[in-house]
Write an enzyme that holds these catalytic residues in place. Structure first.
Site, PDB file in Angstrom:
ATOM      1  N   ASN A 121       0.825  -1.209   0.000  1.00 15.35           N
ATOM      2  CA  ASN A 121       0.000   0.000   0.000  1.00 15.35           C
ATOM      3  C   ASN A 121       0.857   1.256   0.000  1.00 15.35           C
ATOM      4  OD1 ASN A 121      -1.991  -1.851   0.194  1.00 15.35           O
ATOM      5  ND2 ASN A 121      -2.459  -1.480   2.360  1.00 15.35           N
ATOM      6  N   ASP A 124      -0.558   4.148   1.013  1.00 17.58           N
ATOM      7  CA  ASP A 124      -1.361   5.109   1.777  1.00 17.58           C
ATOM      8  C   ASP A 124      -0.727   5.582   3.085  1.00 17.58           C
ATOM      9  OD1 ASP A 124      -1.858   2.952   3.580  1.00 17.58           O
ATOM     10  OD2 ASP A 124      -3.711   2.402   2.533  1.00 17.58           O
ATOM     11  N   HIS A 167       5.612  -0.496  -2.920  1.00 19.01           N
ATOM     12  CA  HIS A 167       5.164   0.261  -4.097  1.00 19.01           C
ATOM     13  C   HIS A 167       5.212   1.770  -3.881  1.00 19.01           C
ATOM     14  CE1 HIS A 167       2.874  -3.582  -5.564  1.00 19.01           C
ATOM     15  NE2 HIS A 167       4.155  -3.607  -5.864  1.00 19.01           N
ATOM     16  N   CYS A 188       8.709  20.663 -10.304  1.00 17.67           N
ATOM     17  CA  CYS A 188       9.816  20.835  -9.360  1.00 17.67           C
ATOM     18  C   CYS A 188      10.330  22.275  -9.493  1.00 17.67           C
ATOM     19  CB  CYS A 188      10.903  19.836  -9.774  1.00 17.67           C
ATOM     20  SG  CYS A 188      12.396  19.874  -8.794  1.00 17.67           S
ATOM     21  N   GLY A 229      -5.106  -9.260   3.253  1.00 15.70           N
ATOM     22  CA  GLY A 229      -5.797  -8.370   2.314  1.00 15.70           C
ATOM     23  C   GLY A 229      -5.081  -8.073   1.021  1.00 15.70           C
TER      24      GLY A 229
HETATM   25  C1  BJW Z   1      -9.797  -7.696   2.380  1.00 13.33           C
HETATM   26  C2  BJW Z   1     -10.738  -6.842   2.934  1.00 13.33           C
HETATM   27  C3  BJW Z   1     -10.786  -6.757   4.332  1.00 13.33           C
HETATM   28  C4  BJW Z   1     -10.895  -6.696   0.801  1.00 13.33           C
HETATM   29  N1  BJW Z   1      -9.933  -7.485   5.056  1.00 13.33           N
HETATM   30  N2  BJW Z   1      -8.995  -8.422   3.125  1.00 13.33           N
HETATM   31  C5  BJW Z   1       1.252  -8.910 -18.014  1.00 13.33           C
HETATM   32  C6  BJW Z   1       1.112  -7.627 -18.535  1.00 13.33           C
HETATM   33  C7  BJW Z   1       1.768  -6.540 -17.917  1.00 13.33           C
HETATM   34  C8  BJW Z   1       2.558  -6.711 -16.806  1.00 13.33           C
HETATM   35  C9  BJW Z   1       2.665  -7.994 -16.295  1.00 13.33           C
HETATM   36  C10 BJW Z   1       2.036  -9.071 -16.901  1.00 13.33           C
HETATM   37  N3  BJW Z   1       2.326 -10.202 -16.194  1.00 13.33           N
HETATM   38  C11 BJW Z   1       3.111  -9.839 -15.141  1.00 13.33           C
HETATM   39  C12 BJW Z   1       3.330  -8.514 -15.200  1.00 13.33           C
HETATM   40  C13 BJW Z   1       4.136  -7.734 -14.234  1.00 13.33           C
HETATM   41  C14 BJW Z   1       3.250  -6.853 -13.371  1.00 13.33           C
HETATM   42  C15 BJW Z   1       2.148  -7.705 -12.755  1.00 13.33           C
HETATM   43  O1  BJW Z   1       2.354  -8.399 -11.780  1.00 13.33           O
HETATM   44  N4  BJW Z   1       0.944  -7.674 -13.314  1.00 13.33           N
HETATM   45  C16 BJW Z   1      -0.157  -8.529 -12.842  1.00 13.33           C
HETATM   46  C17 BJW Z   1      -1.389  -7.680 -12.620  1.00 13.33           C
HETATM   47  C18 BJW Z   1      -0.363  -9.624 -13.852  1.00 13.33           C
HETATM   48  N5  BJW Z   1       4.106  -6.301 -12.345  1.00 13.33           N
HETATM   49  C19 BJW Z   1       4.811  -5.202 -12.545  1.00 13.33           C
HETATM   50  O2  BJW Z   1       4.748  -4.556 -13.572  1.00 13.33           O
HETATM   51  C20 BJW Z   1       5.742  -4.820 -11.405  1.00 13.33           C
HETATM   52  N6  BJW Z   1       7.029  -4.583 -11.914  1.00 13.33           N
HETATM   53  C21 BJW Z   1       7.749  -5.523 -12.526  1.00 13.33           C
HETATM   54  O3  BJW Z   1       7.332  -6.640 -12.708  1.00 13.33           O
HETATM   55  O4  BJW Z   1       8.983  -5.114 -12.916  1.00 13.33           O
HETATM   56  C22 BJW Z   1       9.805  -6.026 -13.631  1.00 13.33           C
HETATM   57  C23 BJW Z   1      10.803  -5.256 -14.448  1.00 13.33           C
HETATM   58  C24 BJW Z   1      11.902  -5.920 -14.895  1.00 13.33           C
HETATM   59  C25 BJW Z   1      12.835  -5.258 -15.672  1.00 13.33           C
HETATM   60  C26 BJW Z   1      12.641  -3.911 -15.982  1.00 13.33           C
HETATM   61  C27 BJW Z   1      11.538  -3.243 -15.550  1.00 13.33           C
HETATM   62  C28 BJW Z   1      10.607  -3.924 -14.770  1.00 13.33           C
HETATM   63  C29 BJW Z   1       5.264  -3.533 -10.731  1.00 13.33           C
HETATM   64  C30 BJW Z   1       3.889  -3.685 -10.163  1.00 13.33           C
HETATM   65  C31 BJW Z   1       3.460  -2.367  -9.549  1.00 13.33           C
HETATM   66  C32 BJW Z   1       2.015  -2.447  -9.063  1.00 13.33           C
HETATM   67  N7  BJW Z   1       1.539  -1.147  -8.866  1.00 13.33           N
HETATM   68  C33 BJW Z   1       0.209  -0.970  -8.253  1.00 13.33           C
HETATM   69  C34 BJW Z   1      -0.074   0.532  -8.264  1.00 13.33           C
HETATM   70  C35 BJW Z   1       0.827   1.224  -7.229  1.00 13.33           C
HETATM   71  C36 BJW Z   1       0.639   2.682  -7.223  1.00 13.33           C
HETATM   72  C37 BJW Z   1      -0.769   3.110  -6.879  1.00 13.33           C
HETATM   73  O5  BJW Z   1      -1.422   2.602  -5.956  1.00 13.33           O
HETATM   74  O6  BJW Z   1      -1.217   4.010  -7.546  1.00 13.33           O
HETATM   75  O7  BJW Z   1       0.221  -1.479  -6.926  1.00 13.33           O
HETATM   76  S1  BJW Z   1      -1.092  -1.889  -9.047  1.00 13.33           S
HETATM   77  C38 BJW Z   1      -1.932  -2.309  -7.548  1.00 13.33           C
HETATM   78  O8  BJW Z   1      -1.858  -3.741  -7.314  1.00 13.33           O
HETATM   79  C39 BJW Z   1      -1.134  -1.637  -6.429  1.00 13.33           C
HETATM   80  C40 BJW Z   1      -1.178  -2.688  -5.365  1.00 13.33           C
HETATM   81  O9  BJW Z   1      -0.148  -2.504  -4.422  1.00 13.33           O
HETATM   82  C41 BJW Z   1      -1.049  -3.966  -6.141  1.00 13.33           C
HETATM   83  C42 BJW Z   1      -1.551  -5.176  -5.394  1.00 13.33           C
HETATM   84  O10 BJW Z   1      -2.911  -5.088  -5.124  1.00 13.33           O
HETATM   85  P1  BJW Z   1      -3.493  -5.654  -3.764  1.00 13.33           P
HETATM   86  O11 BJW Z   1      -2.955  -4.895  -2.632  1.00 13.33           O
HETATM   87  O12 BJW Z   1      -3.319  -7.111  -3.722  1.00 13.33           O
HETATM   88  O13 BJW Z   1      -5.045  -5.235  -3.894  1.00 13.33           O
HETATM   89  P2  BJW Z   1      -6.225  -6.019  -4.649  1.00 13.33           P
HETATM   90  O14 BJW Z   1      -7.316  -5.060  -4.878  1.00 13.33           O
HETATM   91  O15 BJW Z   1      -5.717  -6.764  -5.813  1.00 13.33           O
HETATM   92  O16 BJW Z   1      -6.685  -7.101  -3.574  1.00 13.33           O
HETATM   93  C43 BJW Z   1      -7.323  -6.702  -2.374  1.00 13.33           C
HETATM   94  C44 BJW Z   1      -7.584  -7.936  -1.538  1.00 13.33           C
HETATM   95  O17 BJW Z   1      -8.093  -7.519  -0.277  1.00 13.33           O
HETATM   96  C45 BJW Z   1      -8.627  -8.881  -2.144  1.00 13.33           C
HETATM   97  O18 BJW Z   1      -8.103 -10.197  -2.160  1.00 13.33           O
HETATM   98  C46 BJW Z   1      -9.817  -8.784  -1.181  1.00 13.33           C
HETATM   99  O19 BJW Z   1     -10.479 -10.021  -1.005  1.00 13.33           O
HETATM  100  C47 BJW Z   1      -9.150  -8.379   0.101  1.00 13.33           C
HETATM  101  N8  BJW Z   1     -10.001  -7.629   1.039  1.00 13.33           N
HETATM  102  N9  BJW Z   1     -11.483  -6.244   1.922  1.00 13.33           N
HETATM  103  C48 BJW Z   1      -9.101  -8.336   4.440  1.00 13.33           C
HETATM  104  N10 BJW Z   1     -11.702  -5.919   4.977  1.00 13.33           N
END
Ligand code: BJW
Length: 240
Positions: free
Chosen positions: A99, A101, A116, A144, A183
């Site tokens: 997160n 936040d 992140h 900036c 989560g």
């Molecule tokens: C509860 C609840 C309650 C609800 N109690 N639980 C195909 C295409 C393009 C890219 C890729 C691809 N395949 C793989 C990739 C790589 C990509 C990736 O993984 N994509 C996948 C989506 C497939 N990854 C990247 O690009 C990363 N970088 C990388 O791989 O670099 C390699 C590299 C090599 C060489 C050169 C250059 C690079 C970077 C990933 C960055 C992710 N960024 C974000 C945005 C951050 C900024 C922002 O917020 O604005 O990060 S995306 C978003 O997802 C955010 C989050 O941190 C991240 C994870 O999400 P999270 O936290 O899991 O949330 P949700 O909504 O998915 O899940 C919430 C959960 O909570 C649910 O399960 C609910 O059930 C639960 N819940 N209420 C408990 N009360």
């Protein structure tokens, strides 16, 4: 599936030395901050390709900043919830969060690794310098003092998490006796792969199905605000 009481019983059987807490957007959901992939999640309304990639920022920095300003306001007005507060009572635990936040630190957690980035930090696109800017910007996109565009200091799709951050997280997870995975949908690489380095007891807390159901030892299908406070009570008793 494991009940909260069963998870507590498993914790009471541990020789507990270290605790790592790994969180995603779900831990902040009960603070009113939308997750990404739930039914009302951000990626249901907005396209990640338009807002959370370096290409999107190069194409239309004002649009990207408008979205971030909206989220910065939501987060400024949000408060840590019962799960953040309980986690903060684990003074020596490392909190590794996806997160941006800052709510773990606001709740009082002392050791927080933000995989992140942080939505209140900005980075100069020319000089690479970072600074904290909590208040709303008078004009978008903000610049900036050197004249270059500022960007949110967060990790977008296609960008790397700094290697040192990954290494520190892997090292802590490899050595922990207990890992709480709270989560997160577990689909965003490389953050999602960290959990596989755990040799201790791993417990997922998430009301919905994720890939961690098969890789964590125990799965508590409850909301974080319900499950985490009693689990933290049990951990604190066991650490005494
Ligand atoms: C509860 C609840 C309650 C609800 N109690 N639980 C195909 C295409 C393009 C890219 C890729 C691809 N395949 C793989 C990739 C790589 C990509 C990736 O993984 N994509 C996948 C989506 C497939 N990854 C990247 O690009 C990363 N970088 C990388 O791989 O670099 C390699 C590299 C090599 C060489 C050169 C250059 C690079 C970077 C990933 C960055 C992710 N960024 C974000 C945005 C951050 C900024 C922002 O917020 O604005 O990060 S995306 C978003 O997802 C955010 C989050 O941190 C991240 C994870 O999400 P999270 O936290 O899991 O949330 P949700 O909504 O998915 O899940 C919430 C959960 O909570 C649910 O399960 C609910 O059930 C639960 N819940 N209420 C408990 N009360």
């Amino acid at each position: 599936m494991t009940s909260i009481d069963e998870a507590i019983a498993a914790i009471r059987n541990l020789a507990l030395e270290r605790v790592v807490v790994y969180t995603g957007a779900g831990v902040s959901a009960e603070s009113g901050i939308p997750t990404f992939r739930d039914a009302d999640g951000l990626w249901r309304t907005f396209r990640a390709e338009d807002l959370a990639t370096p290409e999107a920022f190069a194409r239309d920095p004002a649009l990207v900043w408008e979205w971030y300003e909206w989220r910065r306001k939501l987060i400024r007005e949000a408060k840590p919830n019962a799960a953040h507060d309980a986690i903060a009572r684990l003074h020596d635990a490392l909190v590794i969060t996806q997160n941006i936040d800052g709510l773990h630190a606001r709740a009082g957690s002392e050791h927080v690794t933000e995989l992140h980035g942080n939505i209140f930090r900005v980075c100069c696109t020319r000089e690479g310098t970072t600074s904290t800017r909590r208040d709303a910007f008078p004009e978008l996109p903000p610049r900036c003092s050197c004249g270059a565009l500022l960007r949110p200091d967060v990790v977008w799709f296609g960008e790397r998490i700094p290697m040192e951050t990954i290494e520190r997280s892997v090292h802590a997870i490899e050595r922990t006796s207990l890992l709480l995975v709270i989560g997160t949908s577990g689909i965003v690489y490389p953050a999602s792969s960290l959990v596989h380095f755990c040799h201790g007891l791993s417990i997922e807390i998430n009301p919905d199905m994720t890939p961690f159901r098969s890789s964590c030892d125990l799965v508590v299908a409850e909301k974080a605000g319900t499950a985490i406070p009693p689990i933290v009570d049990a951990i604190l008793e066991q650490l005494r």
